[in-house]
Design an enzyme around this catalytic site. Structure first.
Site, PDB file in Angstrom:
ATOM      1  N   GLU A  43       0.805  -1.240   0.000  1.00  0.00           N
ATOM      2  CA  GLU A  43       0.000   0.000   0.000  1.00  0.00           C
ATOM      3  C   GLU A  43       0.832   1.283   0.000  1.00  0.00           C
ATOM      4  O   GLU A  43       0.617   2.172   0.817  1.00  0.00           O
ATOM      5  CB  GLU A  43      -0.973  -0.027   1.186  1.00  0.00           C
ATOM      6  CG  GLU A  43      -1.896  -1.228   1.150  1.00  0.00           C
ATOM      7  CD  GLU A  43      -2.740  -1.418   2.403  1.00  0.00           C
ATOM      8  OE1 GLU A  43      -2.640  -0.609   3.332  1.00  0.00           O
ATOM      9  OE2 GLU A  43      -3.495  -2.398   2.446  1.00  0.00           O
ATOM     10  N   GLU A  54      -6.395 -10.383  -1.336  1.00  0.00           N
ATOM     11  CA  GLU A  54      -7.230 -10.123  -0.148  1.00  0.00           C
ATOM     12  C   GLU A  54      -8.704 -10.026  -0.548  1.00  0.00           C
ATOM     13  O   GLU A  54      -9.417  -9.100  -0.166  1.00  0.00           O
ATOM     14  CB  GLU A  54      -6.778  -8.831   0.548  1.00  0.00           C
ATOM     15  CG  GLU A  54      -5.300  -8.833   0.908  1.00  0.00           C
ATOM     16  CD  GLU A  54      -4.847  -7.608   1.687  1.00  0.00           C
ATOM     17  OE1 GLU A  54      -5.697  -6.846   2.179  1.00  0.00           O
ATOM     18  OE2 GLU A  54      -3.626  -7.415   1.802  1.00  0.00           O
TER      19      GLU A  54
HETATM   20  O1  G3I Z   1      -4.419  -8.200  18.767  1.00  0.00           O
HETATM   21  C1  G3I Z   1      -5.110  -7.089  19.354  1.00  0.00           C
HETATM   22  C2  G3I Z   1      -5.747  -7.506  20.620  1.00  0.00           C
HETATM   23  O2  G3I Z   1      -4.744  -7.849  21.542  1.00  0.00           O
HETATM   24  C3  G3I Z   1      -6.609  -6.350  21.137  1.00  0.00           C
HETATM   25  O3  G3I Z   1      -7.316  -6.760  22.285  1.00  0.00           O
HETATM   26  C4  G3I Z   1      -7.607  -5.897  20.093  1.00  0.00           C
HETATM   27  C5  G3I Z   1      -8.426  -4.700  20.544  1.00  0.00           C
HETATM   28  O4  G3I Z   1      -8.979  -4.005  19.429  1.00  0.00           O
HETATM   29  O5  G3I Z   1      -6.894  -5.534  18.937  1.00  0.00           O
HETATM   30  C6  G3I Z   1      -6.164  -6.617  18.388  1.00  0.00           C
HETATM   31  O6  G3I Z   1      -5.501  -6.206  17.243  1.00  0.00           O
HETATM   32  C7  G3I Z   1      -6.310  -5.986  16.111  1.00  0.00           C
HETATM   33  C8  G3I Z   1      -5.821  -6.911  15.007  1.00  0.00           C
HETATM   34  O7  G3I Z   1      -6.493  -6.607  13.798  1.00  0.00           O
HETATM   35  C9  G3I Z   1      -6.037  -8.388  15.332  1.00  0.00           C
HETATM   36  O8  G3I Z   1      -7.395  -8.660  15.452  1.00  0.00           O
HETATM   37  C10 G3I Z   1      -6.142  -4.534  15.699  1.00  0.00           C
HETATM   38  O9  G3I Z   1      -6.748  -3.690  16.664  1.00  0.00           O
HETATM   39  C11 G3I Z   1      -6.780  -4.295  14.357  1.00  0.00           C
HETATM   40  O10 G3I Z   1      -6.447  -2.982  13.909  1.00  0.00           O
HETATM   41  C12 G3I Z   1      -6.242  -5.292  13.351  1.00  0.00           C
HETATM   42  O11 G3I Z   1      -6.902  -5.076  12.139  1.00  0.00           O
HETATM   43  C13 G3I Z   1      -6.281  -5.643  11.023  1.00  0.00           C
HETATM   44  C14 G3I Z   1      -5.918  -4.544  10.031  1.00  0.00           C
HETATM   45  O12 G3I Z   1      -5.371  -5.113   8.851  1.00  0.00           O
HETATM   46  C15 G3I Z   1      -4.894  -3.610  10.663  1.00  0.00           C
HETATM   47  O13 G3I Z   1      -4.372  -2.742   9.775  1.00  0.00           O
HETATM   48  C16 G3I Z   1      -7.228  -6.621  10.388  1.00  0.00           C
HETATM   49  O14 G3I Z   1      -7.407  -7.729  11.274  1.00  0.00           O
HETATM   50  C17 G3I Z   1      -6.682  -7.129   9.058  1.00  0.00           C
HETATM   51  O15 G3I Z   1      -7.668  -7.874   8.393  1.00  0.00           O
HETATM   52  C18 G3I Z   1      -6.302  -5.936   8.179  1.00  0.00           C
HETATM   53  O16 G3I Z   1      -5.741  -6.423   7.001  1.00  0.00           O
HETATM   54  C19 G3I Z   1      -5.366  -5.446   6.022  1.00  0.00           C
HETATM   55  C20 G3I Z   1      -4.195  -6.021   5.258  1.00  0.00           C
HETATM   56  O17 G3I Z   1      -3.168  -6.355   6.162  1.00  0.00           O
HETATM   57  C21 G3I Z   1      -3.692  -5.040   4.212  1.00  0.00           C
HETATM   58  N1  G3I Z   1      -4.755  -4.621   3.329  1.00  0.00           N
HETATM   59  C22 G3I Z   1      -5.946  -4.112   3.980  1.00  0.00           C
HETATM   60  C23 G3I Z   1      -6.472  -5.124   4.997  1.00  0.00           C
HETATM   61  C24 G3I Z   1      -7.722  -4.594   5.644  1.00  0.00           C
HETATM   62  O18 G3I Z   1      -7.470  -3.461   6.409  1.00  0.00           O
END
Ligand code: G3I
Length: 367
Positions: A158, A274
């Site tokens: 990105e 994705e």
């Molecule tokens: O692991 C922590 C956990 O300890 C905590 O309690 C919780 C509270 O909100 O957060 C958890 O982390 C989260 C993580 O996902 C695991 O579930 C983060 O807050 C959350 O921001 C994170 O989101 C991920 C996101 O990328 C972050 O940028 C999504 O799961 C994931 O699907 C998403 O994937 C991205 C690709 O990597 C790149 N392209 C876009 C795609 C969608 O955004």
């Protein structure tokens, strides 16, 4: 409906035997996307083993019957895996690699350089040289550890700005990130070189969303041509494929088709990295909106049918370009686990039951 291989059938049946009869019935009758596309391209999902009991038996049955490659959804990103210069979190990635090894599945690494989920330590007091040293060391350790065990890496994720206009379309329109600010525009080329140093054989991807259409597509071509001219060892473009029914117009399908052809003309492979198709809201990979939270009202039959038709059209395009497209990965296992869970984007519903999209995707496979 495509039949399950004996191996997949047994895996699904064995797992289903541990769950409620309603789920067992669904698992046994399941069409298999990976079997339908065997010999065409790999079929993937994105997930992490955050705990040993992360997935129940029915979910494990979906994973092993439907997919032959897994991308870690979060656990290999710079922040989670390398939060401090001297701290590495290997447990979740190793659990994933172990699962893939035991189930004859491949693994894709995601991702080495990103503006998000990246420890601030990379940039603390960093000159260009120090930032590059830290990046090289990060990549050498991570790619080196999994050398021979992952099939490809999303090297840079990105890097292109959202939106754009006629003027930016003639430029790379790079996102104003700490990497760009600290290193300059060659941070991409350097990252690809570091990855190739660490593993001479692995596929190396540039990965982004919304690069298949409009101004961002034009910028992606400018960027990729520059990387190739600079000798960056890039092999593959990852079109993320975060789409929405609201945005999948006839024009958009045509743009997707043409974009794949444009990347192919640069002698690059293409992966859909994705994939999801939400029932509502905007497409794109930007965070926010439609995420996990209150379950949405159940989709209507019409919505599910429209989603099935959209998936079938998309797979039709991917198959048309099967000489270039080598993998299609869904971003998540089922709707409840999706980052867009409020918008029901995947081929399995919140209970892990197949949606009309599953049969439509299987039916779109070459016979
Ligand atoms: O692991 C922590 C956990 O300890 C905590 O309690 C919780 C509270 O909100 O957060 C958890 O982390 C989260 C993580 O996902 C695991 O579930 C983060 O807050 C959350 O921001 C994170 O989101 C991920 C996101 O990328 C972050 O940028 C999504 O799961 C994931 O699907 C998403 O994937 C991205 C690709 O990597 C790149 N392209 C876009 C795609 C969608 O955004």
């Amino acid at each position: 409906m495509t039949k399950l291989s004996r191996r997949s059938f047994l895996a699904a049946s064995t797992a289903a035997a541990f769950v409620r009869p309603r789920r067992a019935a669904a698992a046994v009758a399941l069409a298999s996307v990976k079997e339908a596309y065997r010999g065409v391209f790999l079929i993937g999902t994105a997930l992490d083993f955050r705990r040993p009991d992360e997935f129940d038996a029915a979910e494990l049955a979906i994973i092993t019957s439907q997919f032959n490659v897994i991308t870690p959804e979060n656990s290999m990103k710079p922040g989670p895996i390398h939060p401090q210069e001297d701290t590495w979190n290997w447990a979740q990635p190793e659990a994933l690699l172990d699962f893939c090894g035991k189930n004859a599945m491949k693994t894709v690494g995601h991702c080495l350089v990103w503006h998000s989920q990246t420890g601030a330590w990379f940039f603390e007091g960093a000159s260009r040289e120090i930032a590059l040293q830290r990046l090289r060391s990060h990549i050498a350790t991570l790619v080196g550890r999994f050398k021979g065990r992952v099939i490809g890496w999303d090297v840079v994720n990105e890097a292109i700005n959202d939106g754009g206009n006629d003027t930016t379309a003639a430029t790379e329109n790079l996102r104003d990130t700490r990497w760009l600010q600290t290193v300059g525009p060659d941070f991409l080329t350097q990252a690809f070189r570091f990855a190739r140093e660490a593993d001479p054989d692995v596929a190396l991807h540039y990965n982004d969303y919304s690069i298949e259409s409009g101004f961002k597509h034009q910028s992606s071509l400018v960027l990729l041509k520059r990387l190739i001219a600079d000798g960056a060892p890039i092999t593959t473009v990852g079109i993320q494929g975060h789409w929405s029914l609201t945005g999948l117009t006839p024009e958009r399908y045509q743009q997707i088709d043409e974009a794949i052809a444009h990347y192919k003309a640069l002698k690059l492979k293409v992966a859909i990295t994705e994939l999801d198709v939400t029932l509502s809201g905007a497409g794109g990979g930007q965070l926010g909106g439609g995420g996990r939270g209150t379950p949405p009202p159940p989709p209507t039959a019409e919505q599910l049918q429209a989603q099935a038709e959209a998936y079938a059209k998309l797979f039709g395009i991917f198959v048309k370009h099967r000489d270039a497209v080598n993998r299609v990965t869904f971003w998540g296992l089922h709707d409840r686990r999706s980052w867009r869970s409020g918008q029901s984007p995947l081929a399995f519903d919140r209970d892990g039951k197949p949606k009309p999209a599953l049969d439509a995707i299987v039916a779109a496979a070459p016979k």
